[in-house]
Design a protein around this motif. Sequence first.
Motif, PDB file in Angstrom:
ATOM      1  N   THR A 109       0.824  -1.214   0.000  1.00  9.52           N
ATOM      2  CA  THR A 109       0.000   0.000   0.000  1.00  9.52           C
ATOM      3  C   THR A 109       0.857   1.263   0.000  1.00  9.52           C
ATOM      4  O   THR A 109       0.456   2.274  -0.543  1.00  9.52           O
ATOM      5  CB  THR A 109      -0.929   0.064   1.228  1.00  9.52           C
ATOM      6  OG1 THR A 109      -0.122   0.041   2.421  1.00  9.52           O
ATOM      7  CG2 THR A 109      -1.914  -1.100   1.248  1.00  9.52           C
ATOM      8  N   HIS A 110       2.029   1.190   0.656  1.00  8.62           N
ATOM      9  CA  HIS A 110       2.876   2.385   0.701  1.00  8.62           C
ATOM     10  C   HIS A 110       4.304   2.036   1.102  1.00  8.62           C
ATOM     11  O   HIS A 110       4.631   0.876   1.353  1.00  8.62           O
ATOM     12  CB  HIS A 110       2.264   3.464   1.587  1.00  8.62           C
ATOM     13  CG  HIS A 110       2.142   3.121   3.044  1.00  8.62           C
ATOM     14  ND1 HIS A 110       1.232   2.211   3.532  1.00  8.62           N
ATOM     15  CD2 HIS A 110       2.799   3.609   4.122  1.00  8.62           C
ATOM     16  CE1 HIS A 110       1.335   2.152   4.859  1.00  8.62           C
ATOM     17  NE2 HIS A 110       2.282   2.983   5.233  1.00  8.62           N
ATOM     18  N   SER A 111       5.144   3.064   1.152  1.00  3.28           N
ATOM     19  CA  SER A 111       6.590   2.877   1.191  1.00  3.28           C
ATOM     20  C   SER A 111       7.185   2.734   2.586  1.00  3.28           C
ATOM     21  O   SER A 111       8.399   2.813   2.731  1.00  3.28           O
ATOM     22  CB  SER A 111       7.255   4.054   0.451  1.00  3.28           C
ATOM     23  OG  SER A 111       6.757   5.284   0.954  1.00  3.28           O
ATOM     24  N   ALA A 132      -5.332   1.745   3.016  1.00  9.75           N
ATOM     25  CA  ALA A 132      -3.887   1.800   3.268  1.00  9.75           C
ATOM     26  C   ALA A 132      -3.660   2.281   4.714  1.00  9.75           C
ATOM     27  O   ALA A 132      -4.188   1.673   5.644  1.00  9.75           O
ATOM     28  CB  ALA A 132      -3.205   2.706   2.254  1.00  9.75           C
ATOM     29  N   GLU A 133      -2.913   3.406   4.889  1.00  9.83           N
ATOM     30  CA  GLU A 133      -2.748   3.929   6.245  1.00  9.83           C
ATOM     31  C   GLU A 133      -3.328   5.343   6.321  1.00  9.83           C
ATOM     32  O   GLU A 133      -2.943   6.147   7.172  1.00  9.83           O
ATOM     33  CB  GLU A 133      -1.274   3.891   6.661  1.00  9.83           C
ATOM     34  CG  GLU A 133      -1.110   3.893   8.162  1.00  9.83           C
ATOM     35  CD  GLU A 133       0.259   3.468   8.627  1.00  9.83           C
ATOM     36  OE1 GLU A 133       0.861   2.569   7.983  1.00  9.83           O
ATOM     37  OE2 GLU A 133       0.735   4.017   9.634  1.00  9.83           O
ATOM     38  N   ASN A 134      -4.252   5.624   5.403  1.00  9.68           N
ATOM     39  CA  ASN A 134      -4.809   6.975   5.330  1.00  9.68           C
ATOM     40  C   ASN A 134      -5.979   7.208   6.270  1.00  9.68           C
ATOM     41  O   ASN A 134      -6.367   8.358   6.488  1.00  9.68           O
ATOM     42  CB  ASN A 134      -5.229   7.270   3.888  1.00  9.68           C
ATOM     43  CG  ASN A 134      -4.006   7.510   3.007  1.00  9.68           C
ATOM     44  OD1 ASN A 134      -3.065   8.171   3.420  1.00  9.68           O
ATOM     45  ND2 ASN A 134      -4.014   6.961   1.800  1.00  9.68           N
ATOM     46  N   SER A 171      -4.292  -0.975   6.891  1.00 14.46           N
ATOM     47  CA  SER A 171      -3.122  -1.777   7.214  1.00 14.46           C
ATOM     48  C   SER A 171      -2.730  -1.681   8.680  1.00 14.46           C
ATOM     49  O   SER A 171      -1.673  -2.166   9.083  1.00 14.46           O
ATOM     50  CB  SER A 171      -1.959  -1.376   6.315  1.00 14.46           C
ATOM     51  OG  SER A 171      -2.310  -1.677   4.983  1.00 14.46           O
ATOM     52  N   HIS A 172      -3.547  -1.019   9.459  1.00 12.32           N
ATOM     53  CA  HIS A 172      -3.424  -1.058  10.919  1.00 12.32           C
ATOM     54  C   HIS A 172      -4.852  -1.101  11.481  1.00 12.32           C
ATOM     55  O   HIS A 172      -5.801  -0.661  10.835  1.00 12.32           O
ATOM     56  CB  HIS A 172      -2.720   0.184  11.466  1.00 12.32           C
ATOM     57  CG  HIS A 172      -1.281   0.286  11.057  1.00 12.32           C
ATOM     58  ND1 HIS A 172      -0.261  -0.297  11.760  1.00 12.32           N
ATOM     59  CD2 HIS A 172      -0.694   0.883   9.999  1.00 12.32           C
ATOM     60  CE1 HIS A 172       0.888  -0.051  11.161  1.00 12.32           C
ATOM     61  NE2 HIS A 172       0.661   0.665  10.087  1.00 12.32           N
ATOM     62  N   HIS A 173      -4.990  -1.603  12.674  1.00 12.31           N
ATOM     63  CA  HIS A 173      -6.286  -1.649  13.373  1.00 12.31           C
ATOM     64  C   HIS A 173      -7.292  -2.564  12.669  1.00 12.31           C
ATOM     65  O   HIS A 173      -6.933  -3.311  11.765  1.00 12.31           O
ATOM     66  CB  HIS A 173      -6.853  -0.233  13.573  1.00 12.31           C
ATOM     67  CG  HIS A 173      -5.932   0.651  14.371  1.00 12.31           C
ATOM     68  ND1 HIS A 173      -5.717   1.975  14.062  1.00 12.31           N
ATOM     69  CD2 HIS A 173      -5.154   0.386  15.453  1.00 12.31           C
ATOM     70  CE1 HIS A 173      -4.859   2.503  14.932  1.00 12.31           C
ATOM     71  NE2 HIS A 173      -4.504   1.551  15.779  1.00 12.31           N
ATOM     72  N   VAL A 176       8.330   0.689   6.006  1.00 14.00           N
ATOM     73  CA  VAL A 176       8.915  -0.646   6.174  1.00 14.00           C
ATOM     74  C   VAL A 176       7.942  -1.666   6.786  1.00 14.00           C
ATOM     75  O   VAL A 176       8.016  -2.856   6.482  1.00 14.00           O
ATOM     76  CB  VAL A 176      10.223  -0.561   6.994  1.00 14.00           C
ATOM     77  CG1 VAL A 176       9.940  -0.139   8.440  1.00 14.00           C
ATOM     78  CG2 VAL A 176      11.007  -1.847   6.948  1.00 14.00           C
ATOM     79  N   ASP A 177       7.007  -1.221   7.617  1.00  9.56           N
ATOM     80  CA  ASP A 177       6.090  -2.183   8.240  1.00  9.56           C
ATOM     81  C   ASP A 177       5.063  -2.724   7.236  1.00  9.56           C
ATOM     82  O   ASP A 177       4.215  -3.533   7.591  1.00  9.56           O
ATOM     83  CB  ASP A 177       5.386  -1.588   9.473  1.00  9.56           C
ATOM     84  CG  ASP A 177       4.729  -0.241   9.213  1.00  9.56           C
ATOM     85  OD1 ASP A 177       5.295   0.568   8.461  1.00  9.56           O
ATOM     86  OD2 ASP A 177       3.638  -0.002   9.767  1.00  9.56           O
ATOM     87  N   HIS A 178       5.187  -2.314   5.982  1.00  4.38           N
ATOM     88  CA  HIS A 178       4.258  -2.787   4.949  1.00  4.38           C
ATOM     89  C   HIS A 178       4.951  -3.602   3.857  1.00  4.38           C
ATOM     90  O   HIS A 178       4.302  -4.064   2.941  1.00  4.38           O
ATOM     91  CB  HIS A 178       3.470  -1.601   4.383  1.00  4.38           C
ATOM     92  CG  HIS A 178       2.770  -0.880   5.489  1.00  4.38           C
ATOM     93  ND1 HIS A 178       1.516  -1.236   5.930  1.00  4.38           N
ATOM     94  CD2 HIS A 178       3.209   0.088   6.337  1.00  4.38           C
ATOM     95  CE1 HIS A 178       1.193  -0.486   6.972  1.00  4.38           C
ATOM     96  NE2 HIS A 178       2.215   0.314   7.250  1.00  4.38           N
ATOM     97  N   PHE A 179       6.269  -3.727   3.958  1.00  2.00           N
ATOM     98  CA  PHE A 179       6.957  -4.575   2.977  1.00  2.00           C
ATOM     99  C   PHE A 179       8.049  -5.442   3.590  1.00  2.00           C
ATOM    100  O   PHE A 179       8.491  -6.413   2.977  1.00  2.00           O
ATOM    101  CB  PHE A 179       7.546  -3.739   1.825  1.00  2.00           C
ATOM    102  CG  PHE A 179       8.654  -2.771   2.244  1.00  2.00           C
ATOM    103  CD1 PHE A 179       9.938  -3.219   2.488  1.00  2.00           C
ATOM    104  CD2 PHE A 179       8.396  -1.413   2.374  1.00  2.00           C
ATOM    105  CE1 PHE A 179      10.946  -2.342   2.871  1.00  2.00           C
ATOM    106  CE2 PHE A 179       9.402  -0.522   2.765  1.00  2.00           C
ATOM    107  CZ  PHE A 179      10.678  -0.993   3.005  1.00  2.00           C
ATOM    108  N   GLY A 183      -0.117   2.741  20.091  1.00  2.00           N
ATOM    109  CA  GLY A 183      -1.273   3.452  19.560  1.00  2.00           C
ATOM    110  C   GLY A 183      -1.710   2.966  18.187  1.00  2.00           C
ATOM    111  O   GLY A 183      -2.871   2.721  17.941  1.00  2.00           O
ATOM    112  N   LEU A 184      -0.741   2.797  17.307  1.00  2.00           N
ATOM    113  CA  LEU A 184      -1.029   2.322  15.954  1.00  2.00           C
ATOM    114  C   LEU A 184      -1.061   0.800  15.926  1.00  2.00           C
ATOM    115  O   LEU A 184      -1.691   0.182  15.080  1.00  2.00           O
ATOM    116  CB  LEU A 184       0.068   2.828  15.016  1.00  2.00           C
ATOM    117  CG  LEU A 184      -0.145   2.628  13.526  1.00  2.00           C
ATOM    118  CD1 LEU A 184      -1.332   3.445  13.034  1.00  2.00           C
ATOM    119  CD2 LEU A 184       1.099   3.012  12.737  1.00  2.00           C
ATOM    120  N   GLY A 185      -0.361   0.221  16.842  1.00  2.00           N
ATOM    121  CA  GLY A 185      -0.219  -1.219  16.986  1.00  2.00           C
ATOM    122  C   GLY A 185       0.597  -1.387  18.246  1.00  2.00           C
ATOM    123  O   GLY A 185       0.865  -0.399  18.947  1.00  2.00           O
TER     124      GLY A 185
END
Length: 698
Positions: free
Chosen positions: A157-159, A309-311, A354-356, A161-164, A228-230
Amino acid sequence: MPDRQPIEPSPFITEKNRAPVTVPPSDDFADAQRGLLATPHLPAVPTKDGERVAWDFAGYDFLREGDSDGRPASVNPSLWRQGQLTALAGLFHVTQAGSRAVYQVRGYDLSNMTIVTGDTGLIVIDPLASYETAQYALELYRNATDDRRPVSAIIYTHSHVDHFGGSRGLFAEKNDEVPAGLDVYAPAGFLEHAISENVFAGPAMARRSEYMYAAQLDKDPYGQVGSGLGLTISTGEVTLIPPRHYVGGPEIRPVPEQDWSPQYVIPWRPGLYALTIDGVPVVFQLTPGTEAPAEMNFYFPELRALCMAENATHTMHNILSLRGAQVRDPHAWSAYLTEAIRTFGEHTEVEFASHHWPRWGNANILEFLGNQRDMYAYLNDQALRLIDAGLTPTEIAEELRELPAGLAGHWYDQGYYGSLSHNLKAVYQRYIGWFDGNPAHLWALPPAEAGARYVAAIGGPEAVVTQAREALRADPPQYRWAAELLNHVIFATGADGFEIDETTLSEARELQAQTFTQLGYGAENGTWRNFYLTGAWEVLDGPQKPVVHGASDLVRSMSLDQFFAALAKSVDGPKAAAEQSGPIVLRWAVRSETASAEVKDGTEPEHVCTTTLRNGALIYVDGTDPLAGKPTATIRLTRATLNQLALAGPRFPHTFDQLVTEGAIEVDDKAAVDTVFGYLTFPDPVFPIVTPRRRTGA
Ligand SMILES: [Zn+2]
């Protein structure tokens, strides 16, 4: 882990943390548990070598077991609730239409891994931060569903590191063999941004990440309760399978109106991209410059499902990450949310990120996206309004301490990851920069010197410590003032000629640890808590060695420009400038193995570039430097060898020598090269943050 008795919350913080929470109830706990199919069967995910823990499930049992009313006095109740929600780990069924389904593995890393069932295999969205967590997440899916089909595509979804970072872990079951031609999709600009974030200030960001995610802090009500985010970020191996397809790149262009198909469900709009990935139609909206410089939302028409994504997550996100980053644009962020609502809104029945946890139901989703949108617009516009009224960053954050009731009345707008306070300052930074316009701040003294002079002006170290102690005993306690006073004492020890006796200094450190800890216990923001509690640990026991994990894939994906940018920022400029009167020009001839494999005729195309060291700066030029004369030396090597150098870290010059001896590097004037490399310096992975770096001249 701190080997000490925990610091108890003060009566003031205890009372605050036990006070009733005013945000109205929500479906969050039901949503975060909806569709649960399997829970982790291990207490932890070990690293590949089995030496460490990459991800700790059992450590967070205290969050899962504690009921939402049994709130510990040492945790902000709103953050405690968020910690409990993010600790819910397992495989979840999100939605289904016929044989098409969406699953999520949550609580296996800071981020989520989403799996969409394709015609022939699995489409994986965002394979977590580490090889190991991705491997175990996929295994959980396989065991729970008995779906053994291969991974047919990956979407990043985006650049960030926790997404690739876990991408190669998806192929652990195949002895790490990534199928040739695997379809990997990412937004345009992904690779450049994924790497560059780790090139320029990467080591400093890594050091500050230790504070932000506090992965080494004890997990308990006195320590880390999430971010907070995870919960935190996993500490396994960071990998990257580079994308093959870029949405918005030269090959994937927006769909013209005449080519729009009814199977996409949503009406055509300009700037939308549509692809069929393993039989699944997907419509993409690029959102560059929102939460990440390269990011995209996308929609699955068959499922009426929207990936944000994370938006849009269940928190106010960061306009500026506390680990350090380039500042984001909340105005653009808000506008892209409007565009997502307008494009997908009325056709969406389930929304996930990609979170929550996901959200279900069209009205519920529109309310959520709308309030997230308004929140980013509000903080952007109000910061700008106050900037124009002449307020400085700290004043703006003090003036606007709460969101309007319509936003503050939703759990998902609370500042668990971003905070209103630091985001408002970030808007100031974005538009105005570090200088507040007051010349008293234009040429301020550095912390050690300022500390020494403040301490002297107040009447010496004992007097300052006494005042700090009084600030802590005041009703209500003056934590922010105590932190400032004690910081001056502690930093003064970095100034030449400053004298303090051991007892007073250790009291200052103890009181500062107390102060930070109370501020941490009171914080609703997970990353603030982590910063305060890590600071408390460091002020007592010194900087802790970071967890080091491999990331050789990132090095392999570096452009030459990025490699030499990393080299250039390592040069001791003042020393080089003082010692070298003329330029040292190095010509680099880099052979690419991939090209030779394709050509297969034995010729290896060389890519030539130049580095010129002059005036203390190492200038990289693709091709020949127009200002440099004849090269002082030529270095011939393969790209693989260059990668070895990049991975050598502080052993760079040594590794270079070794590779020359082995014949992997050809160099005609090694003395010139040695001179340049002699100026290389290397990052300090444990630089102190809450104590002075070293003694400086006063
Ligand atoms: Zn993320």
